[in-house]
Write an enzyme that holds these catalytic residues in place. Sequence first.
Site, mmCIF file in Angstrom:
data_model
loop_
_atom_site.group_PDB
_atom_site.id
_atom_site.type_symbol
_atom_site.label_atom_id
_atom_site.label_comp_id
_atom_site.label_asym_id
_atom_site.label_seq_id
_atom_site.Cartn_x
_atom_site.Cartn_y
_atom_site.Cartn_z
ATOM 1 C CG ASN A 60 -1.852 -1.156 1.270
ATOM 2 O OD1 ASN A 60 -2.373 -1.576 0.247
ATOM 3 N ND2 ASN A 60 -2.070 -1.711 2.450
ATOM 4 C CG HIS A 146 -10.317 -1.366 7.519
ATOM 5 N ND1 HIS A 146 -9.763 -1.246 8.767
ATOM 6 C CD2 HIS A 146 -9.401 -2.004 6.759
ATOM 7 C CE1 HIS A 146 -8.553 -1.792 8.751
ATOM 8 N NE2 HIS A 146 -8.306 -2.257 7.549
ATOM 9 C CD GLU A 200 -12.844 1.143 3.746
ATOM 10 O OE1 GLU A 200 -12.158 0.876 2.755
ATOM 11 O OE2 GLU A 200 -13.232 0.278 4.543
ATOM 12 C CB SER A 204 -9.270 -1.418 1.917
ATOM 13 O OG SER A 204 -10.162 -2.306 2.539
ATOM 14 C CG ASP A 229 -10.777 4.807 6.750
ATOM 15 O OD1 ASP A 229 -9.714 5.331 6.366
ATOM 16 O OD2 ASP A 229 -10.834 3.673 7.282
ATOM 17 C CG HIS A 232 -6.925 2.033 0.705
ATOM 18 N ND1 HIS A 232 -5.790 1.257 0.649
ATOM 19 C CD2 HIS A 232 -7.661 1.536 1.732
ATOM 20 C CE1 HIS A 232 -5.843 0.326 1.569
ATOM 21 N NE2 HIS A 232 -6.967 0.462 2.247
ATOM 22 C CE LYS A 263 -3.561 0.780 4.580
ATOM 23 N NZ LYS A 263 -4.862 0.702 5.212
HETATM 24 C C1 LIG Z 1 -5.260 0.129 6.591
HETATM 25 C C2 LIG Z 1 -6.595 0.677 6.946
HETATM 26 C C3 LIG Z 1 -6.879 1.169 8.208
HETATM 27 C C4 LIG Z 1 -5.922 1.009 9.358
HETATM 28 O O1 LIG Z 1 -4.816 1.814 9.225
HETATM 29 P P1 LIG Z 1 -3.431 1.342 9.880
HETATM 30 O O2 LIG Z 1 -2.630 2.577 9.917
HETATM 31 O O3 LIG Z 1 -2.878 0.292 8.965
HETATM 32 O O4 LIG Z 1 -3.737 0.806 11.222
HETATM 33 C C5 LIG Z 1 -8.092 1.753 8.429
HETATM 34 N N1 LIG Z 1 -9.020 1.839 7.452
HETATM 35 C C6 LIG Z 1 -8.781 1.348 6.219
HETATM 36 C C7 LIG Z 1 -9.834 1.462 5.178
HETATM 37 C C8 LIG Z 1 -7.573 0.743 5.924
HETATM 38 O O5 LIG Z 1 -7.355 0.227 4.735
#
Ligand SMILES: *Cc1c(COP(=O)(O)O)cnc(C)c1O
Length: 415
Positions: A60, A146, A200, A204, A229, A232, A263
Site C-alpha cells: 500500500n 474496514h 471509506e 480497500s 476514512d 487508500h 500507506k
Molecule cells: C489500513 C486501513 C486502516 C488502518 O490503518 P493502519 O494505519 O494500517 O492501522 C483503516 N481503514 C482502512 C480502510 C484501511 O485500509
Amino acid sequence: MDLTARPPAENTMSHFNDELSAELQRLADDALRRELRRIDSPQATRIEVGGRALLNFSSNDYLGLANHPAVKEAAIDAIARFGGGSGASRLISGSLAPHHQLEERLAVFKGTEAALSFSSGYAAALGTIPALVGKPDVVVIDKLMHASIVDAVRLSGARLRVFAHNDLTALEDILKWADRTPGATAQTPGRRPRILIITESVFSMDGDLAPLRDIVELKDRHGAWLMVDEAHATGLFGSHRRGVAEAFAISDRVEIQMGTLGKAVGAAGGYICGSRPLIDLLVNKARSFIFSTAPVPAQSAAARAGIEIIQSAEGHERCGRVWLLVDRLKNGLIALGRPAPLVQSAIVPLIIGAEQETLRAAACLRENDIFVPAVRFPTVARGQARLRITMTAAHTEADVGQIMAALEFLRSDSR
Ligand SMILES: *Cc1c(COP(=O)(O)O)cnc(C)c1O
C-alpha cells in the site's frame, strides 16, 4: 481457594495447545489459515522472500515513499535529536515536538483547523468513534467497511446499522428509521441522540469509490454526522492530493476526516483531521490516544516528511505515474478478456471466488517471481476471494508487462 485441586500446570498447557491447534487445523481445512512471510529487504517493487527476488504488487506504499531517502533521513534525524522512544503517553510527557510538527503539517495539508495523530489508523478509529458516540446513538456504515471501524463501533456500544455497499437508497432508509426512533435520551442528559455515518472513500479490497457527494447531501438532510476514512485515497486524489473529499469538493462538509500515515504517506500512524473542538475532544476522550505510549519520534518525523513530498511537485509527479500505470494494467486485463475493472484507484482486484483456487492463482504468480496476495475471508466475504493487485509510483511499465504476461493463465478464451 485450594490451589492443589487444580490440574497440574503441564496438563492445562497441553489442553490449551490441543484446543488451539484444532482451531488452526479447521482454518487450514477451509483454505483460510494465514502465515507470516518474512521479507528480507525494504518495502520496494522488488522484495526478497526466502532468498528470491519477487516483483511486489501487494504494497500500500502507493507513492513509493516508504523507502524514500527524505523519509528515511527524517526518521534518522528525529532519532538523533529525540531518541528512540517517546517515554510516555502524549498527555503525560510523550508529546514530543515531532508529533506536534506532524499535526501542524497534517492540518495544513488537509486544509482543516486541526489534526491529531495516532499510533495507527486502527488506533485512530478505535479511539475516535467511542469518543463521539455511545449507547443512545446510531452509527450507519457501508457493508464493506474496514474491520477497524466495525470494531470501533462495537466498542462504542452505539446501535450499528449496515447498508448495502454504496447503496444510497438503503442508507436513506436507515436514516429515515433513525429519524423516527428516539434514542434513550435519558442516558445522555443534555444532548440529542447522534447519528453518525461512516464510509471509506476508496474501498480497500475493491478499489471503488463511495458516492460522497450524495452521502453528504443525505447526512445534511437528516442532521447526521459524517466520518470518511481516506486510508487508500490520501496522497492520491484531489488537486492537493488530500483525498477523495477534496476531489469531490466536499471536504468542508465532512465532520471527521480519518486516514492512515502507513500507506501512501510511507510511514506509520493514523490521523483525524477536522475542527478544533473535534480535536480537543479527542485529546480528552479518545482512549487509544490517552492510554497508550506516544509513537516513536522517528514515526512522526517520517510521516511529516512523506506529507511534505506529497505536497511537492514530486508528489504530483509520483501521483501521475500511479494513474498511468493503473491505466496500463486495466487495459491489459481487458485485453485478457476480464471484465473491465470498475476501479478508479490504485487497487485492482481480480476476483476469483473460491479460496483454494485463489491460493493456487497466487502460487502460480509466485512461480513467475510475482507477489500478489490472495485476499480471503475474513478480509473479504467467503467465496469472494481475490488477487489484490496494488500499483505504486515506484513500478515501471516493464513491471506491468511482466505481471500481464504472468496473468496469461486467466485468459478467458484459453479454457
Ligand atoms: C489500513 C486501513 C486502516 C488502518 O490503518 P493502519 O494505519 O494500517 O492501522 C483503516 N481503514 C482502512 C480502510 C484501511 O485500509
